[in-house]
Design a protein around this motif. Structure first.
Motif, PDB file in Angstrom:
ATOM      1  N   HIS A 263      -3.122  -3.721  12.559  1.00  0.00           N
ATOM      2  CA  HIS A 263      -3.256  -2.851  11.142  1.00  0.00           C
ATOM      3  C   HIS A 263      -1.358  -2.798  11.244  1.00  0.00           C
ATOM      4  N   HIS A 264      -0.534  -1.684  10.868  1.00  0.00           N
ATOM      5  CA  HIS A 264       0.538  -1.278  10.586  1.00  0.00           C
ATOM      6  C   HIS A 264       0.827  -0.990  11.685  1.00  0.00           C
TER       7      HIS A 264
ATOM      8  N   ARG B 125      -0.281  -7.737  -2.643  1.00  0.00           N
ATOM      9  CA  ARG B 125       0.383  -8.800  -1.687  1.00  0.00           C
ATOM     10  C   ARG B 125       0.339 -10.493  -2.282  1.00  0.00           C
TER      11      ARG B 125
ATOM     12  N   GLN C  14      -6.688  -0.086  -3.722  1.00  0.00           N
ATOM     13  CA  GLN C  14      -7.023   0.760  -2.842  1.00  0.00           C
ATOM     14  C   GLN C  14      -7.768   2.443  -3.421  1.00  0.00           C
TER      15      GLN C  14
ATOM     16  N   LYS D 184       2.285   7.888   1.954  1.00  0.00           N
ATOM     17  CA  LYS D 184       0.836   8.522   1.969  1.00  0.00           C
ATOM     18  C   LYS D 184       1.572  10.278   2.954  1.00  0.00           C
TER      19      LYS D 184
ATOM     20  N   GLY E 175     -10.463   0.397   6.315  1.00  0.00           N
ATOM     21  CA  GLY E 175      -9.675   0.292   7.522  1.00  0.00           C
ATOM     22  C   GLY E 175      -8.706   1.537   7.538  1.00  0.00           C
ATOM     23  N   GLY E 176      -8.097   1.823   8.969  1.00  0.00           N
ATOM     24  CA  GLY E 176      -7.200   3.088   8.670  1.00  0.00           C
ATOM     25  C   GLY E 176      -6.803   3.665  10.552  1.00  0.00           C
ATOM     26  N   SER E 177      -6.116   4.369  10.720  1.00  0.00           N
ATOM     27  CA  SER E 177      -5.912   4.584  12.135  1.00  0.00           C
ATOM     28  C   SER E 177      -5.698   6.093  12.376  1.00  0.00           C
TER      29      SER E 177
ATOM     30  N   ASP F 130      -7.036   5.339  -1.788  1.00  0.00           N
ATOM     31  CA  ASP F 130      -6.001   5.341  -0.431  1.00  0.00           C
ATOM     32  C   ASP F 130      -6.344   7.572   0.587  1.00  0.00           C
TER      33      ASP F 130
ATOM     34  N   SER G   9       1.338  -0.881  -0.086  1.00  0.00           N
ATOM     35  CA  SER G   9       0.100  -0.369  -0.038  1.00  0.00           C
ATOM     36  C   SER G   9       0.882   0.930  -0.408  1.00  0.00           C
TER      37      SER G   9
ATOM     38  N   GLY H 206      -5.481   8.147   8.717  1.00  0.00           N
ATOM     39  CA  GLY H 206      -5.929   8.282   6.885  1.00  0.00           C
ATOM     40  C   GLY H 206      -7.399   6.406   6.827  1.00  0.00           C
ATOM     41  N   ILE H 207      -7.123   5.833   6.044  1.00  0.00           N
ATOM     42  CA  ILE H 207      -8.002   5.051   5.700  1.00  0.00           C
ATOM     43  C   ILE H 207      -7.779   5.009   4.640  1.00  0.00           C
TER      44      ILE H 207
ATOM     45  N   GLN I  99       1.496   3.041   1.945  1.00  0.00           N
ATOM     46  CA  GLN I  99       1.431   4.052   3.539  1.00  0.00           C
ATOM     47  C   GLN I  99       2.269   4.754   4.145  1.00  0.00           C
TER      48      GLN I  99
ATOM     49  N   ARG J  43      -2.141   7.989  13.174  1.00  0.00           N
ATOM     50  CA  ARG J  43      -0.699   7.290  12.974  1.00  0.00           C
ATOM     51  C   ARG J  43       0.200   7.602  14.488  1.00  0.00           C
TER      52      ARG J  43
HETATM   53  N1  ASP Z   1      -2.710   1.271   4.615  1.00  0.00           N
HETATM   54  C1  ASP Z   1      -3.421   0.441   5.015  1.00  0.00           C
HETATM   55  C2  ASP Z   1      -3.927  -0.655   4.841  1.00  0.00           C
HETATM   56  O1  ASP Z   1      -3.652  -0.695   3.459  1.00  0.00           O
HETATM   57  C3  ASP Z   1      -4.742   1.960   5.357  1.00  0.00           C
HETATM   58  C4  ASP Z   1      -4.328   2.693   6.169  1.00  0.00           C
HETATM   59  O2  ASP Z   1      -4.144   2.765   7.668  1.00  0.00           O
HETATM   60  O3  ASP Z   1      -4.360   3.989   5.769  1.00  0.00           O
HETATM   61  O4  ASP Z   1      -4.680  -1.196   5.211  1.00  0.00           O
END
Ligand code: ASP
Length: 608
Positions: free
Chosen positions: A456-457, A217, A231, A198, A507-509, A233, A193, A552-553, A195, A511
Motif C-alpha cells: 500500500h505505502h 503520478r 481523490q 494528512k 483504499g486506505g489503512s 482524501d 497524494s 484513513g482512506i 498522505q 497507520r
Molecule cells: N494516500 C493513499 C493513496 O493514495 C490512500 C490512503 O492510504 O489514505 O492510495
C-alpha cells in the motif's frame, strides 16, 4: 438583462408571457416564410419561431450553428408538440433578436451522437463540453462532490488544503518534478497524494480531515488512468479499522442515495485478500455474480500452506496439466451447448496477447449426463466428472480450464471469468455491489531490486499480531526464488480497499504512529537510516510529539463518477482530460519552454 429565463425553463403555464432568452443556435430549419431555430444553453433547448417579418431580417443576417443569440418573444403553445424535451409543449414567437456573437462552423456536430472522433473532440474540448452527454457527466461529478462534502461535513470532517509543491520522495509511482528558480538546481515534486500531510494534521489534532484533491503520478497510462486525477482524501484520529469501514461505507451509501436514488441497505460484504485471490483470481472481485475459481492445482499460498487438488488432474499423461504450476477452472452456467465454433473462439480469446495463455481446456457437462472434453484422450469420463464437480459445475455447464504459471494463469482465469460474466449478462450496469477487501499483505516482493516494497505505502501498519514477525526477522531475501517462504510474505497489513462492481474505488489503512515501528518499516524497505531521515525526517520527528493512533482512506473520485455514470472511461468525467500519452491536445501540452525560462532556472537540456 441578457435573459429572463433559461432555455430549459419555459412550460405551457408561461404561455403569453414576454420573455428574453440567450443561448447557442443548435439548428436552423427554414420552411418557406418562417424559420424554426433550436436555441440551446446548459439547461435545455427551446424552439424559436421567426415569423414572416423577421424572416426577411434573417435572410440578410443568416444564423449559423453555434451563433450566440439573444431573443425576445412571446411564449406560445406548439401545435406540433415534442414529447422528448421538457420544453416541447411551447415555443417562443420571436419579436426581436440580436446576434451577440458569430461562430465558425464547428468541427463536429454538437449533439449526443456526434460525428467527431476522440482526438478532434479533445482538441475542441470547449465545444465538446457543450454536448449534453458530456454535460450530464460533469453534472453527475458535481452531484457526487456535493454529496461527499455534505456527508463529511455532517460527520465533523474539516476540509484542509495541503500544498502541491512538496518534496520528492518517490516510492510507489514516479513523481512529477518542478524546478525551483529561487533555489537553483533544486526541485519540488507534485504530490502523489496528500498522505504525509494528512497524517501530520492528525498529529496536529485535526482529527477528521478531508479534501477533494488533485494527485499527480508520472506513470505509464492505461485507458482508465490520468497523470493528474482527483481523490476524496480522508483521515481520522483515534479510530480502529472498524470505525473507518463504518464511516466510509456510510459515505458511499450516501452518495448512492443522493446521486442514484439507490437505497443500499445491505451490509457491505467483506472478504480477505487471500479469499479474493483464491476465489476470484484478483484483489478486486466483481461479486455481482458467482462463477468462482476452482483451484485444481496451485502453487499459491493460502494461510501459509500450498493447497492443491493436483491429484485430480495429475498423472493422466496430459503434460499441460502435469507440468503446470497452476491449473484453474470456472464453470460457465448453461454453456454446455456451446458449438465448436464458440469454444474455438474462446480459445482464441485466451490466446490474445493481453491474456497470453497457450490454450484452453473445456469440459461440457451435457444435459444427458455425459461429459465431453477437449482432453477426452487423457481423461476417462468419471475423471472428467470429478474435475467438473471440483469446479462446481452443474448439468448444462461448461467448465473452462487454464493452466500455466501461477500469476499469469490466475490473472487470465480472472479475466475470462469477467468476460464470461459479461457475455452471460451477469454484470448488470444498474446493479451496484460494494465489497471491502481486507488483510492485504504488508509487503510485495520487487524482483528487479530483490527487496520488499510496501504494497500500500510505507505508512501502513502491520496487523498487531504480525508486528513481531517484522521486528524479529531480517528483511534480507537470500533466495529470490523462495521469497514466498520468507516470514515477511506472511505479514498482513491493516489495510482495506473498497471495491465496487470489480473496480477498486478506494483504499486506505490504519497507520503506523510510533517512530520506532516507522523506522523499522523504512529499514524493511531497504532504506538506510540516513535515507529515511532525509526523505521522511519530518514525519519521524512529528511522531515524537504525541502522534495519536490514526487511519484513513482515499477514494478515486474520477473512477467513482465513471462507474456511477455507467462508463468505462474516467476521461468522460473530467472537464479537461489528458489523452493516453498524457497530452492535453487542446493546449498542446506538455511542450518546450523558452530559452529564457531555462536560463532563469539555470537548467540546460541534455536530451538523450
Ligand atoms: N494516500 C493513499 C493513496 O493514495 C490512500 C490512503 O492510504 O489514505 O492510495
Amino acid at each position: 438583462m441578457y435573459r429572463t429565463h433559461t432555455c430549459g425553463e419555459l412550460r405551457v403555464t408561461q404561455v403569453n408571457e414576454m420573455v428574453t432568452l440567450a443561448g447557442w443556435v443548435q439548428t436552423v430549419r427554414k420552411f418557406g416564410a418562417i424559420t424554426f431555430v433550436d436555441l440551446r444553453d446548459r439547461y435545455g433547448i427551446t424552439q424559436l419561431l421567426f415569423g414572416e417579418e423577421l424572416n426577411t431580417v434573417l435572410d440578410s443576417n443568416p444564423l449559423g450553428r453555434e451563433f450566440v443569440l439573444q431573443v425576445q418573444g412571446k411564449v406560445q403553445e406548439r401545435s406540433n408538440k415534442n414529447t422528448h424535451i421538457p420544453t416541447g409543449e411551447i415555443e417562443l414567437n420571436v419579436v426581436s433578436f440580436a446576434i451577440l456573437n458569430k461562430s465558425a462552423v464547428p468541427p463536429f456536430t454538437i449533439q449526443d451522437d456526434t460525428d467527431g472522433g476522440d482526438d478532434l473532440r479533445m482538441k475542441y474540448r470547449f465545444l465538446d463540453l457543450r454536448r449534453n452527454a458530456v454535460k450530464k457527466n460533469l453534472e453527475l461529478r458535481y452531484a457526487v462532490n456535493r454529496s461527499a462534502r455534505n456527508y463529511l461535513h455532517e460527520n465533523g470532517f474539516m476540509d484542509i488544503e495541503t500544498p502541491f509543491l512538496i518534496k520528492s520522495t518517490p516510492e510507489g509511482a514516479r513523481d512529477f518534478v518542478v524546478p525551483s528558480r529561487m533555489n537553483a538546481g533544486q526541485f519540488y515534486a507534485l504530490p502523489q497524494s496528500p498522505q504525509t500531510f494528512k497524517q501530520l494534521l492528525m498529529v496536529s489534532g485535526y482529527d477528521r480531515y478531508y479534501q477533494i484533491v488533485k494527485c499527480f503520478r508520472d506513470e505509464d497510462l492505461r485507458a482508465d488512468r490520468q497523470p493528474e486525477f482527483t481523490q476524496i482524501d480522508c483521515e481520522m484520529a483515534f479510530v480502529e479499522q472498524e470505525d473507518i469501514l463504518n464511516m466510509f461505507e456510510g459515505l458511499v451509501k450516501q452518495i448512492f442515495k443522493d446521486v442514484k436514488n439507490i437505497n443500499y441497505a445491505d451490509q457491505v460484504e467483506r472478504m480477505t485478500w487471500e479469499d479474493a485471490m483464491w476465489q476470484f483470481g484478483n484483489d478486486k472481485p466483481d461479486i455481482r455474480f458467482g462463477m468462482q475459481l476452482a483451484n485444481l492445482k496451485s502453487a499459491f499460498l493460502k494461510g501459509g500452506k500450498i493447497q492443491a487438488n493436483g491429484e485430480l488432474i495429475n498423472g493422466a499423461g496430459f503434460g499441460v496439466f502435469d507440468n503446470a504450476e497452476t491449473v484453474l477452472a470456472i464453470a460457465a452456467p448453461g454453456c454446455a451447448e456451446y458449438t465448436r465454433k464458440q469454444t474455438d473462439e474462446l480459445t482464441e480469446w485466451v490466446k490474445r496477447p493481453q491474456i497470453g495463455m497457450q490454450g484452453l481446456v473445456y469440459i461440457k457437462c451435457n444435459a444427458d449426463g455425459t461429459y465431453k472434453s477437449s482432453v477426452d484422450k487423457f481423461y476417462a469420463e468419471e475423471k472428467l466428472k470429478a474435475i467438473a464437480d471440483a469446479a462446481g459445475a452443474k448439468v448444462g455447464d461448461l467448465v473452462l480450464i487454464l493452466a500455466g504459471r501461477e500469476e499469469r494463469t490466475r490473472k487470465a482465469i480472472s479475466d475470462l471469468r469477467l468476460e464470461m460474466g459479461k457475455r452471460l449478462g451477469m454484470r448488470k450496469e444498474d446493479v451496484f455491489k460494494l465489497l471491502w477487501v481486507m488483510d492485504f499483505p504488508l509487503f510485495e516482493y520487487a524482483e528487479e531490486d530483490n527487496r520488499w516494497v510496501a504494497r500500500h505505502h510505507p505508512f501502513t501498519s502491520p496487523k498487531p499480531d504480525h508486528i513481531d514477525i517484522m521486528i524479529n526477522n531480517n528483511p534480507l531475501i537470500e533466495n529470490a526464488d523462495k521469497y514466498l517462504e520468507h516470514p515477511y510474505s506472511n505479514i498482513k497489513a491493516n489495510a482495506y480497499d473498497m471495491v465496487l462492481n470489480g473496480n477498486e474505488i478506494g483504499g486506505g489503512s490504519i497507520r503506523i504512529y510510533q517512530r520506532p515501528l516507522q523506522e523499522k518499516m523504512f529499514a524493511a524497505l531497504g532504506m538506510t537510516e540516513e535515507e529515511a531521515l532525509h526523505k521522511f525526517g519530518f514525519l519521524l520527528g512529528a511522531f515524537e510529539y504525541g502522534a495519536p493512533p490514526h487511519g484513513g482512506i482515499a477514494f478515486g473520485f474520477d473512477r467513482l463518477c465513471s462507474i456511477l455514470g455507467g462508463s468505462e472511461s474516467i476521461r468522460d468525467f473530467i472537464a479537461f482530460p489528458k489523452n493516453n500519452s498524457g497530452r492535453d491536445v487542446m493546449l498542446d501540452a506538455p511542450s518546450a519552454i523558452d530559452e529564457k525560462q531555462f536560463d532563469e532556472l539555470q537548467i540546460k537540456l541534455n536530451l538523450k
